[in-house]
Design a protein around this motif. Structure first.
Motif, PDB file in Angstrom:
ATOM      1  N   VAL A 168       4.036  -7.862   1.658  1.00 40.00           N
ATOM      2  CA  VAL A 168       2.767  -7.953   0.939  1.00 40.00           C
ATOM      3  C   VAL A 168       2.931  -7.221  -0.380  1.00 40.00           C
ATOM      4  O   VAL A 168       3.811  -6.389  -0.543  1.00 40.00           O
ATOM      5  N   SER A 169       2.064  -7.519  -1.283  1.00 37.39           N
ATOM      6  CA  SER A 169       2.086  -6.875  -2.587  1.00 37.39           C
ATOM      7  C   SER A 169       0.857  -5.979  -2.699  1.00 37.39           C
ATOM      8  O   SER A 169      -0.252  -6.388  -2.355  1.00 37.39           O
ATOM      9  N   ILE A 170       1.077  -4.734  -3.157  1.00 39.59           N
ATOM     10  CA  ILE A 170      -0.043  -3.819  -3.356  1.00 39.59           C
ATOM     11  C   ILE A 170       0.037  -3.239  -4.759  1.00 39.59           C
ATOM     12  O   ILE A 170       1.108  -3.137  -5.345  1.00 39.59           O
ATOM     13  N   ALA A 171      -1.101  -2.876  -5.286  1.00 42.92           N
ATOM     14  CA  ALA A 171      -1.153  -2.271  -6.612  1.00 42.92           C
ATOM     15  C   ALA A 171      -1.352  -0.764  -6.451  1.00 42.92           C
ATOM     16  O   ALA A 171      -2.255  -0.317  -5.748  1.00 42.92           O
ATOM     17  N   LEU A 172      -0.471   0.010  -7.074  1.00 40.50           N
ATOM     18  CA  LEU A 172      -0.541   1.465  -7.023  1.00 40.50           C
ATOM     19  C   LEU A 172      -0.552   2.021  -8.431  1.00 40.50           C
ATOM     20  O   LEU A 172      -0.055   1.388  -9.367  1.00 40.50           O
ATOM     21  N   SER A 206       5.290   7.170  -8.489  1.00 41.59           N
ATOM     22  CA  SER A 206       6.175   8.298  -8.771  1.00 41.59           C
ATOM     23  C   SER A 206       6.301   9.196  -7.546  1.00 41.59           C
ATOM     24  O   SER A 206       7.388   9.666  -7.207  1.00 41.59           O
ATOM     25  N   SER A 207       5.197   9.432  -6.860  1.00 40.82           N
ATOM     26  CA  SER A 207       5.214  10.257  -5.648  1.00 40.82           C
ATOM     27  C   SER A 207       6.064   9.607  -4.559  1.00 40.82           C
ATOM     28  O   SER A 207       6.849  10.278  -3.881  1.00 40.82           O
ATOM     29  N   LEU A 208       5.893   8.295  -4.378  1.00 37.47           N
ATOM     30  CA  LEU A 208       6.681   7.576  -3.383  1.00 37.47           C
ATOM     31  C   LEU A 208       8.169   7.678  -3.697  1.00 37.47           C
ATOM     32  O   LEU A 208       8.981   8.026  -2.832  1.00 37.47           O
ATOM     33  N   ARG A 209       8.517   7.375  -4.916  1.00 38.65           N
ATOM     34  CA  ARG A 209       9.941   7.404  -5.310  1.00 38.65           C
ATOM     35  C   ARG A 209      10.508   8.815  -5.200  1.00 38.65           C
ATOM     36  O   ARG A 209      11.655   8.994  -4.789  1.00 38.65           O
ATOM     37  N   GLY A 210       9.698   9.804  -5.562  1.00 39.48           N
ATOM     38  CA  GLY A 210      10.151  11.196  -5.467  1.00 39.48           C
ATOM     39  C   GLY A 210      10.468  11.590  -4.031  1.00 39.48           C
ATOM     40  O   GLY A 210      11.459  12.277  -3.767  1.00 39.48           O
ATOM     41  N   ALA A 211       9.626  11.149  -3.097  1.00 39.78           N
ATOM     42  CA  ALA A 211       9.858  11.461  -1.683  1.00 39.78           C
ATOM     43  C   ALA A 211      11.123  10.784  -1.177  1.00 39.78           C
ATOM     44  O   ALA A 211      11.880  11.372  -0.395  1.00 39.78           O
ATOM     45  N   VAL A 212      11.369   9.573  -1.635  1.00 40.40           N
ATOM     46  CA  VAL A 212      12.588   8.861  -1.226  1.00 40.40           C
ATOM     47  C   VAL A 212      13.810   9.540  -1.839  1.00 40.40           C
ATOM     48  O   VAL A 212      14.797   9.806  -1.146  1.00 40.40           O
ATOM     49  N   GLU A 213      13.751   9.868  -3.125  1.00 39.11           N
ATOM     50  CA  GLU A 213      14.879  10.519  -3.801  1.00 39.11           C
ATOM     51  C   GLU A 213      15.185  11.886  -3.197  1.00 39.11           C
ATOM     52  O   GLU A 213      16.343  12.312  -3.158  1.00 39.11           O
ATOM     53  N   ALA A 237      13.460   7.116   3.965  1.00 40.39           N
ATOM     54  CA  ALA A 237      14.544   6.197   3.630  1.00 40.39           C
ATOM     55  C   ALA A 237      14.126   5.186   2.568  1.00 40.39           C
ATOM     56  O   ALA A 237      14.955   4.715   1.797  1.00 40.39           O
ATOM     57  N   SER A 238      12.808   4.868   2.540  1.00 42.67           N
ATOM     58  CA  SER A 238      12.338   3.865   1.579  1.00 42.67           C
ATOM     59  C   SER A 238      10.846   4.056   1.324  1.00 42.67           C
ATOM     60  O   SER A 238      10.149   4.706   2.104  1.00 42.67           O
ATOM     61  N   THR A 239      10.391   3.443   0.253  1.00 46.65           N
ATOM     62  CA  THR A 239       8.958   3.487  -0.027  1.00 46.65           C
ATOM     63  C   THR A 239       8.189   2.718   1.047  1.00 46.65           C
ATOM     64  O   THR A 239       7.071   3.096   1.396  1.00 46.65           O
ATOM     65  N   SER A 240       8.788   1.688   1.593  1.00 49.57           N
ATOM     66  CA  SER A 240       8.135   0.932   2.669  1.00 49.57           C
ATOM     67  C   SER A 240       7.895   1.822   3.887  1.00 49.57           C
ATOM     68  O   SER A 240       6.852   1.735   4.543  1.00 49.57           O
ATOM     69  N   GLU A 241       8.836   2.696   4.190  1.00 50.92           N
ATOM     70  CA  GLU A 241       8.678   3.618   5.315  1.00 50.92           C
ATOM     71  C   GLU A 241       7.472   4.536   5.087  1.00 50.92           C
ATOM     72  O   GLU A 241       6.694   4.798   6.010  1.00 50.92           O
ATOM     73  N   ALA A 292       1.781   5.853   6.265  1.00 46.81           N
ATOM     74  CA  ALA A 292       0.407   6.011   5.775  1.00 46.81           C
ATOM     75  C   ALA A 292      -0.542   5.069   6.511  1.00 46.81           C
ATOM     76  O   ALA A 292      -1.663   5.451   6.862  1.00 46.81           O
ATOM     77  N   LEU A 293      -0.100   3.861   6.772  1.00 44.66           N
ATOM     78  CA  LEU A 293      -0.929   2.910   7.515  1.00 44.66           C
ATOM     79  C   LEU A 293      -1.139   3.340   8.957  1.00 44.66           C
ATOM     80  O   LEU A 293      -2.244   3.206   9.495  1.00 44.66           O
ATOM     81  N   ARG A 294      -0.097   3.892   9.574  1.00 47.83           N
ATOM     82  CA  ARG A 294      -0.266   4.404  10.945  1.00 47.83           C
ATOM     83  C   ARG A 294      -1.283   5.544  10.957  1.00 47.83           C
ATOM     84  O   ARG A 294      -2.166   5.602  11.819  1.00 47.83           O
ATOM     85  N   ASP A 295      -1.195   6.450   9.987  1.00 48.84           N
ATOM     86  CA  ASP A 295      -2.168   7.546   9.890  1.00 48.84           C
ATOM     87  C   ASP A 295      -3.574   7.002   9.667  1.00 48.84           C
ATOM     88  O   ASP A 295      -4.541   7.479  10.257  1.00 48.84           O
ATOM     89  N   TRP A 296      -3.699   6.007   8.811  1.00 44.19           N
ATOM     90  CA  TRP A 296      -5.002   5.381   8.540  1.00 44.19           C
ATOM     91  C   TRP A 296      -5.574   4.762   9.806  1.00 44.19           C
ATOM     92  O   TRP A 296      -6.769   4.884  10.082  1.00 44.19           O
ATOM     93  N   GLU A 297      -4.719   4.098  10.594  1.00 43.33           N
ATOM     94  CA  GLU A 297      -5.191   3.477  11.832  1.00 43.33           C
ATOM     95  C   GLU A 297      -5.722   4.532  12.808  1.00 43.33           C
ATOM     96  O   GLU A 297      -6.741   4.324  13.465  1.00 43.33           O
TER      97      GLU A 297
END
Length: 92
Positions: A7-11, A17-24, A29-33, A38-43
């Motif tokens: 899916v495509s999301i707008a951020l 930057s926060s996502l990429r920083g956490a991966v780097e 392992a990835s921004t998808s992870e 985040a979706l599991r926490d939301w659920e």
């Protein structure tokens, strides 16, 4: 892993930057992870919210079923609270 659908999301730039920083940093392992977590926490939060709303609805219904309200002597309630607090403070 279960079947995956892209899916495509707008951020915002800051979110990306926060996502990429956490991966780097090796936190993920990835921004998808990160997004999946985040979706599991939301659920979980969503289910907790649903449960709380149901609890409040039951409490409301119980209150309505209990009959009309009655006046409260707030000064007497305050005095009782002060008395109980004094007892607690006096304990060793």
């Amino acid at each position: 892993m279960a079947s995956v659908e892209k899916v495509s999301i707008a951020l915002t730039v800051k979110q990306i930057s926060s996502l990429r920083g956490a991966v780097e940093a090796g936190e993920y392992a990835s921004t998808s992870e990160i997004v999946r977590e985040a979706l599991r926490d939301w659920e979980v939060k969503r289910e907790m919210r649903r449960n709380e709303i149901e609890r409040l609805r039951r409490a409301w219904d119980e209150g309505i079923a209990s009959g009309p309200g009655r006046s409260i002597d707030f000064e007497a309630v305050r005095a009782e609270g002060r008395r109980r607090l004094a007892v607690i403070k006096a304990k060793p």
